[in-house]
Design an enzyme around this catalytic site. Structure first.
Site, PDB file in Angstrom:
ATOM      1  N   HIS A  61       0.728  -1.425   0.087  1.00 55.77           N
ATOM      2  CA  HIS A  61       0.000   0.143   0.051  1.00 55.77           C
ATOM      3  C   HIS A  61       0.783   1.281   0.109  1.00 55.77           C
ATOM      4  O   HIS A  61       2.193   0.998   0.318  1.00 55.77           O
ATOM      5  CB  HIS A  61      -0.957  -0.171   1.321  1.00 55.77           C
ATOM      6  N   HIS A  63       1.475   3.942   1.850  1.00 58.40           N
ATOM      7  CA  HIS A  63       2.174   4.521   3.048  1.00 58.40           C
ATOM      8  C   HIS A  63       3.653   4.883   3.064  1.00 58.40           C
ATOM      9  O   HIS A  63       4.299   3.838   2.668  1.00 58.40           O
ATOM     10  CB  HIS A  63       1.769   3.996   4.221  1.00 58.40           C
ATOM     11  N   ASP A  65       5.812   4.407   5.057  1.00 58.35           N
ATOM     12  CA  ASP A  65       6.885   3.240   5.554  1.00 58.35           C
ATOM     13  C   ASP A  65       6.867   1.901   4.754  1.00 58.35           C
ATOM     14  O   ASP A  65       7.487   0.928   5.207  1.00 58.35           O
ATOM     15  CB  ASP A  65       6.497   3.132   6.833  1.00 58.35           C
ATOM     16  N   HIS A  66       5.768   2.173   3.650  1.00 61.89           N
ATOM     17  CA  HIS A  66       5.957   0.978   2.957  1.00 61.89           C
ATOM     18  C   HIS A  66       6.441   0.851   1.300  1.00 61.89           C
ATOM     19  O   HIS A  66       6.802   0.029   0.591  1.00 61.89           O
ATOM     20  CB  HIS A  66       4.517   0.321   2.917  1.00 61.89           C
ATOM     21  N   HIS A 144      -7.654  -0.785   6.366  1.00 65.11           N
ATOM     22  CA  HIS A 144      -6.599   0.087   6.468  1.00 65.11           C
ATOM     23  C   HIS A 144      -7.032   1.369   5.939  1.00 65.11           C
ATOM     24  O   HIS A 144      -7.999   1.530   5.199  1.00 65.11           O
ATOM     25  CB  HIS A 144      -5.196  -0.225   6.247  1.00 65.11           C
TER      26      HIS A 144
END
Ligand SMILES: [Zn+2]
Ligand SMILES: [Zn+2]
Length: 247
Positions: A61, A63, A65-66, A144
């Site tokens: 996804h 975000h 941090d990904h 999420h």
């Protein structure tokens, strides 16, 4: 045999000094990176994993941090590695636009460069299995932040099936999506559910629901501050940065 290397195991904020989400999979057919957080470049370098070995990056996804580490990984592949072979970037619908916009926002635009390798973008709509570089991937929608287009992943590497929750809160369809996997890597951001976001899982929830999962081995990652401190005390295995598993 498939080797699983946990490059980063923290929540979005680097809890416990860990790096953000990334898992390196080395299958008999080739290698891929699952998620690529802002700190993943440091992780790959620290663990001695060559960027050039990565055939595909699969994103759960959008975000930071990904997928926040992708622009500089691409530039490193170009300027440091002089990469020649194509690199596939696969993820939820909109992956190409998101990666291009992110790179532009960081003043590392992907446009107007003499690329020595092809960047192949691929969308993975939920429920449809597809070949991604050396593996087969099926994605599923998770619970999420909707604007991050959240998905979990089931990755087939030859005889092995590895499931990954991505980021998610509890939803009743989760055990069914990951059933039959030899390894289920699940996020576990919190210790308890109380006073926390509904969009992440807690250790408390996973203990309560553990009997619903038909998976060979369950490993917790995306650990927030409290979970990071509790590693080894949980009712599950917990991942650490640099941890390697062989399946
Ligand atoms: Zn996250
Ligand atoms: Zn997220």
């Amino acid at each position: 045999m498939t080797e699983v290397v946990f490059v980063g195991t923290s929540d979005a904020f680097g809890a416990g000094g860990r790096r953000q989400s990334a898992i390196f999979l080395r299958a008999p057919s080739g290698a891929l990176l699952v998620d690529c957080g802002a700190t993943t470049g440091s992780g790959l370098a620290g663990l001695g994993i060559e960027r050039d070995e990565i055939e595909a990056i699969v994103v759960s996804h959008f975000h930071g941090d990904h997928f926040g580490g992708i622009p500089l990984l691409l530039l490193a592949a170009l300027y440091e590695d002089r990469r020649r072979r194509p690199l596939r970037i696969a993820g939820p619908p909109g992956t190409e636009a998101r990666v291009r916009a992110l790179a532009a926002a960081m003043s590392h635009s992907l446009e107007d460069r003499e690329w020595t390798f092809a960047i192949d973008f691929q969308e993975l709509p939920a429920g449809r299995e597809a070949a991604v570089g050396p593996v087969r991937v099926r994605s599923f929608e998770t619970h999420h932040s909707p604007d991050s287009v959240p998905h979990g992943l089931v990755i087939e590497t030859g005889a092995q099936r590895i499931a990954y929750s991505g980021d998610t809160g509890w939803f009743d369809g989760l055990p069914g999506q990951v059933a039959g996997s030899q390894l289920f890597v699940t996020e576990c951001t919190y210790r308890t559910t109380q006073n926390n976001f509904d969009f992440h899982l807690s250790h408390e929830q996973l203990v309560e629901k553990k009997h619903l999962f038909d998976c060979g081995r369950i490993v917790l990652t995306h650990l927030g501050a409290e979970m990071s401190d509790r590693r080894g005390l949980a009712d599950f295995e917990t991942a650490d940065d640099g941890m390697r598993l062989r399946l």
